[in-house]
Design an enzyme around this catalytic site. Structure first.
Site, mmCIF file in Angstrom:
data_model
loop_
_atom_site.group_PDB
_atom_site.id
_atom_site.type_symbol
_atom_site.label_atom_id
_atom_site.label_comp_id
_atom_site.label_asym_id
_atom_site.label_seq_id
_atom_site.Cartn_x
_atom_site.Cartn_y
_atom_site.Cartn_z
ATOM 1 N N LYS A 82 0.839 -1.205 0.000
ATOM 2 C CA LYS A 82 0.000 0.000 0.000
ATOM 3 C C LYS A 82 0.880 1.264 0.000
ATOM 4 O O LYS A 82 0.647 2.194 -0.769
ATOM 5 C CB LYS A 82 -0.935 0.014 1.230
ATOM 6 C CG LYS A 82 -1.906 -1.160 1.235
ATOM 7 C CD LYS A 82 -2.892 -1.111 2.387
ATOM 8 C CE LYS A 82 -2.314 -1.541 3.714
ATOM 9 N NZ LYS A 82 -1.964 -2.957 3.816
ATOM 10 N N THR A 83 1.889 1.264 0.862
ATOM 11 C CA THR A 83 2.790 2.423 0.939
ATOM 12 C C THR A 83 3.547 2.595 -0.377
ATOM 13 O O THR A 83 3.732 3.712 -0.871
ATOM 14 C CB THR A 83 3.792 2.224 2.097
ATOM 15 O OG1 THR A 83 3.043 1.962 3.277
ATOM 16 C CG2 THR A 83 4.669 3.436 2.312
ATOM 17 N N ASP A 127 -0.965 6.599 6.805
ATOM 18 C CA ASP A 127 -0.997 5.153 7.031
ATOM 19 C C ASP A 127 -1.841 4.878 8.290
ATOM 20 O O ASP A 127 -1.991 5.769 9.130
ATOM 21 C CB ASP A 127 0.452 4.667 7.236
ATOM 22 C CG ASP A 127 0.582 3.180 6.964
ATOM 23 O OD1 ASP A 127 -0.397 2.550 6.527
ATOM 24 O OD2 ASP A 127 1.687 2.644 7.199
ATOM 25 N N THR A 176 -5.332 -1.481 7.330
ATOM 26 C CA THR A 176 -5.477 -2.941 7.354
ATOM 27 C C THR A 176 -6.872 -3.303 7.866
ATOM 28 O O THR A 176 -7.232 -4.467 7.883
ATOM 29 C CB THR A 176 -4.425 -3.549 8.311
ATOM 30 O OG1 THR A 176 -4.452 -2.814 9.528
ATOM 31 C CG2 THR A 176 -3.036 -3.513 7.721
ATOM 32 N N ARG A 236 6.427 -8.486 1.446
ATOM 33 C CA ARG A 236 7.302 -8.124 2.576
ATOM 34 C C ARG A 236 7.882 -9.376 3.230
ATOM 35 O O ARG A 236 9.058 -9.415 3.582
ATOM 36 C CB ARG A 236 6.523 -7.294 3.607
ATOM 37 C CG ARG A 236 7.419 -6.770 4.723
ATOM 38 C CD ARG A 236 6.617 -6.044 5.778
ATOM 39 N NE ARG A 236 6.048 -4.811 5.265
ATOM 40 C CZ ARG A 236 5.027 -4.175 5.829
ATOM 41 N NH1 ARG A 236 4.458 -4.647 6.913
ATOM 42 N NH2 ARG A 236 4.570 -3.057 5.320
#
Ligand code: ADE
Length: 350
Positions: A82-83, A127, A176, A236
């Site tokens: 997302k980032t 975020d 999330t 990740r």
């Protein structure tokens, strides 16, 4: 403005940096590695095809109208990119990105400070937006909708409101936990609300290949397949496991092959399905302490000494995806597949 981190501040070379303690230095290296592995061009961003296509149209159309893109919301499990998308969007439209997060904005004044420091066309990335409190959400609405910031000055009968005009900007928010966002907030993301999906094993393998190239490490085909299989369908995690396997191969003075992956991941406690010790603890608690469930989140959290949010945000998305647990109105239950998996592990340990 210390809560806001923007790229220029991070890369300022003239700042005096004190020697960090050894473990911080190691952590620092990891952070820089993660930065290096993050795609900085659209072509390097693997997967999430549908989102990329939607964004391509949205950004092109906004660009032709010479207007900043409308506000965007990305949601989905942690580590899916997302980032990274927010940074790619800012780069694509040639905008500066200012980065902050829900928990960093504690007071109305914090948000006011962030918003009044924006330049025309900036991207503001928030975020964990589900962690903004209600009072802050209230001032975010007019800012998102009409670029107005209402500030109350003073208290009691002499209090008055002044309205500041903000420069045009694009808010990109990530969460999330979409269910925790109020519907008025959700409805103000005019550019769209996009759900990031878990990656396919093939996409994860491609990401591993790309990362291995950046890290300068040769990975045998069977090895990258195995890392992909245990990566929770998450870039990740894939990059994390790749780095740990690389360490293992380096220490053993060996190549990064299947055997290295098996040994390195066994040491980390990552099993064939990509479950980590804490995931297995969750499953075995449901099975052994609560007869397979259903067990409520509260009870589970107390039994595991684990935050409810960690259970919901870190463990459950993947366990649900694999079909190892189910969420029912009466709580969590372990599926037959979970019983089988844990029994299989016990058998190999005997
Ligand atoms: N690293 C993290 N996310 C990625 C993605 N979607 N594509 C390539 N590399 C990544």
């Amino acid at each position: 403005m210390s809560r806001i981190l923007n790229r220029s501040r991070v890369s300022k070379k003239s700042e005096k940096i004190e020697d960090p303690p050894a473990e911080k230095a190691l952590l620092g290296e990891e952070i820089f590695l993660d930065q290096a592995l993050r795609p900085s061009r659209w072509n390097d961003y693997i997967g999430q095809k549908n989102i990329k296509e939607n964004l391509r149209i949205l950004l092109t159309a906004a660009g032709e109208r010479k207007h900043p893109p409308e506000h965007l919301l990305f949601y989905g499990p942690a580590g899916l990119g997302k980032t990274t998308l927010a940074h790619l969007i800012a780069k694509e439209i040639g905008a500066q990105i200012k980065v902050t997060s829900g928990p960093a904005i504690e007071k109305v004044g914090d948000l006011a400070s962030v918003l009044t420091n924006l330049s025309p066309g900036d991207v503001l990335f928030i975020d964990e937006v589900h962690r903004l409190n209600k009072a802050i959400e209230e001032i975010l609405y007019p800012a998102m909708e009409s670029g107005k910031l209402d500030i109350i000055i003073g208290k009691g009968p002499s209090a008055r409101t002044i309205q500041l005009e903000l420069p045009p900007f694009t808010l990109i928010a990530a969460t999330t936990r979409i269910a925790l966002l109020s519907s008025p907030l959700r409805s103000r993301f005019g550019g769209g609300v996009f759900r990031l999906e878990f990656y396919t094993p093939e996409e994860i393998e491609e990401i591993i290949k790309r990362s291995a190239k950046i890290l300068g490490v040769e990975v045998e085909k069977t090895a990258s397949k195995e890392i992909a299989k245990r990566s929770r369908f998450t870039p990740r995690t894939a990059n994390y496991l790749l780095k740990r396997c690389r360490d293992f191969a380096q220490i053993q003075r060996g190549v990064l092959d299947m055997q290295t992956v098996e040994k390195a991941l066994e040491l980390l406690g990552v099993d064939a399905l990509g479950l980590q010790p804490s995931d297995r603890a969750l499953l075995s608690t449901i099975i052994e302490k609560f007869g397979g469930g259903p067990v409520g989140l509260n009870t589970l959290s107390a039994a595991l000494s684990e935050e409810q949010s960690t259970i919901e945000e870190v463990h459950e998305p993947y366990l649900l995806q694999l079909g190892l647990i189910e969420r029912t109105a009466r709580g969590r239950t372990a599926t037959p597949k979970a019983f089988e998996h844990l029994n299989g592990i016990k058998r190999t340990l005997l």
